[in-house]
Write an enzyme that holds these catalytic residues in place. Structure first.
Site, PDB file in Angstrom:
ATOM      1  N   HIS A  21       0.839  -1.205   0.000  1.00  0.00           N
ATOM      2  CA  HIS A  21       0.000   0.000   0.000  1.00  0.00           C
ATOM      3  C   HIS A  21       0.877   1.258   0.000  1.00  0.00           C
ATOM      4  O   HIS A  21       0.596   2.230  -0.693  1.00  0.00           O
ATOM      5  CB  HIS A  21      -0.907   0.040   1.241  1.00  0.00           C
ATOM      6  CG  HIS A  21      -1.947  -1.042   1.287  1.00  0.00           C
ATOM      7  ND1 HIS A  21      -2.107  -1.877   2.367  1.00  0.00           N
ATOM      8  CD2 HIS A  21      -2.890  -1.420   0.393  1.00  0.00           C
ATOM      9  CE1 HIS A  21      -3.109  -2.714   2.149  1.00  0.00           C
ATOM     10  NE2 HIS A  21      -3.598  -2.467   0.952  1.00  0.00           N
ATOM     11  N   LYS A  45     -21.232  -2.936  11.822  1.00  0.00           N
ATOM     12  CA  LYS A  45     -20.720  -4.264  12.197  1.00  0.00           C
ATOM     13  C   LYS A  45     -19.723  -4.105  13.323  1.00  0.00           C
ATOM     14  O   LYS A  45     -18.713  -3.431  13.178  1.00  0.00           O
ATOM     15  CB  LYS A  45     -19.999  -4.906  11.007  1.00  0.00           C
ATOM     16  CG  LYS A  45     -20.914  -5.573  10.010  1.00  0.00           C
ATOM     17  CD  LYS A  45     -20.071  -6.517   9.162  1.00  0.00           C
ATOM     18  CE  LYS A  45     -20.651  -6.685   7.784  1.00  0.00           C
ATOM     19  NZ  LYS A  45     -19.640  -7.184   6.843  1.00  0.00           N
ATOM     20  N   ARG A  96      -2.718  -5.660  -8.377  1.00  0.00           N
ATOM     21  CA  ARG A  96      -1.679  -6.693  -8.349  1.00  0.00           C
ATOM     22  C   ARG A  96      -1.887  -7.700  -9.473  1.00  0.00           C
ATOM     23  O   ARG A  96      -0.956  -8.098 -10.139  1.00  0.00           O
ATOM     24  CB  ARG A  96      -1.700  -7.432  -6.996  1.00  0.00           C
ATOM     25  CG  ARG A  96      -1.196  -6.595  -5.857  1.00  0.00           C
ATOM     26  CD  ARG A  96      -1.700  -7.085  -4.532  1.00  0.00           C
ATOM     27  NE  ARG A  96      -3.147  -6.940  -4.434  1.00  0.00           N
ATOM     28  CZ  ARG A  96      -3.860  -7.254  -3.393  1.00  0.00           C
ATOM     29  NH1 ARG A  96      -3.274  -7.776  -2.341  1.00  0.00           N
ATOM     30  NH2 ARG A  96      -5.164  -7.065  -3.373  1.00  0.00           N
ATOM     31  N   SER A 134      -3.137  -7.845   2.681  1.00  0.00           N
ATOM     32  CA  SER A 134      -3.434  -7.686   4.114  1.00  0.00           C
ATOM     33  C   SER A 134      -3.839  -9.031   4.710  1.00  0.00           C
ATOM     34  O   SER A 134      -3.554  -9.316   5.874  1.00  0.00           O
ATOM     35  CB  SER A 134      -4.547  -6.661   4.320  1.00  0.00           C
ATOM     36  OG  SER A 134      -4.118  -5.389   3.893  1.00  0.00           O
TER      37      SER A 134
END
Ligand code: ADP
Length: 165
Positions: A21, A45, A96, A134
Site C-alpha cells: 500500500h 458491524k 496486483r 493484508s
C-alpha cells in the site's frame, strides 16, 4: 486550496496498511498534489477486522510521517461522499493481478455512474510487493510470524499488536 489542486482519495480497508500500500501511495504522490489515505469500515458491524479502525489509522500515520501532502482519515459512508467532502476528483487503487482488475473495474464503473466527475486511477503494484496482501499479513500476525517484513521500516508493528492483546 488552489482550485487547480489535484486531490486523490486512496481508500481501502487497510487491515493493515502494508509496504505494498505504501508503495502505491508513493507512486500516487507523483501524480497528485495531495493524497488522502482513507480507512473505510462498516460502522454497523461490531468486532470486524483484525485491527480496529483507529489503530489502522495510527499505523498509516506512522508509515507516512516522513511524507508530505498526505492526510489520513477513516470513513463509513460511500467513497464518493468522501471524495465530495475533500473536493477530490480522483480515486486511487492498486492493482496486483487480473483478479484485482476485474474486482476494481466494477467498483470504478459504479462510482463513475454515481458521480460522473470522478476518475479512478489504477496504479500497478511494484513487482517486489505484488504478492503482499493484508490477508496474508494478518495470518502471519495471528501465528506470531515476523510480520515486520511486510511493513515499511518506519512502522513498529509490534507496538500495535500489543494494543489488541
Ligand atoms: P479493500 O478491502 O478495499 O480491497 P485493501 O486494504 O485490501 O482494500 O487494499 C486497498 C487497495 O490497495 C486495493 O486497491 C488493493 O488492490 C491495493 N493493494 C493491496 N495490496 C497491494 C499491494 N501489495 N500492491 C499494490 N496494491 C495493493
Amino acid at each position: 486550496m488552489k482550485p487547480s489542486m489535484k486531490t486523490a482519495i486512496f481508500p481501502g480497508s487497510f487491515d493493515p496498511f502494508t509496504i505494498g500500500h505504501y508503495d502505491v501511495l508513493v507512486q500516487a504522490l507523483k501524480l497528485f498534489d495531495k493524497v488522502i489515505v482513507a480507512v473505510g469500515y462498516n460502522s454497523t458491524k461490531k468486532g470486524q477486522g483484525y485491527f480496529c479502525p483507529s489503530t489502522r489509522v495510527k499505523i498509516i500515520k506512522e508509515a507516512v510521517k516522513e511524507l508530505e501532502n498526505v492526510e489520513v482519515c477513516s470513513y463509513t459512508d460511500l467513497t464518493i461522499s468522501l471524495c465530495r467532502q475533500y473536493g477530490a476528483k480522483f480515486i486511487v487503487r492498486g492493482l496486483r493481478t487480473t483478479t484485482d482488475f476485474e474486482f476494481e473495474s466494477v467498483i470504478a464503473q459504479a462510482n463513475k455512474k454515481m458521480d460522473g466527475e470522478l476518475t479512478t486511477v489504477f496504479i500497478p503494484a511494484s513487482q517486489e510487493y505484488s504478492y503482499i496482501s493484508s490477508t496474508v499479513v494478518r495470518d502471519v500476525l495471528i501465528h506470531n510470524g515476523d510480520a515486520s517484513l511486510f511493513f515499511p521500516p518506519q512502522v513498529d508493528i509490534k507496538k500495535f499488536i500489543k494494543e489488541i492483546e
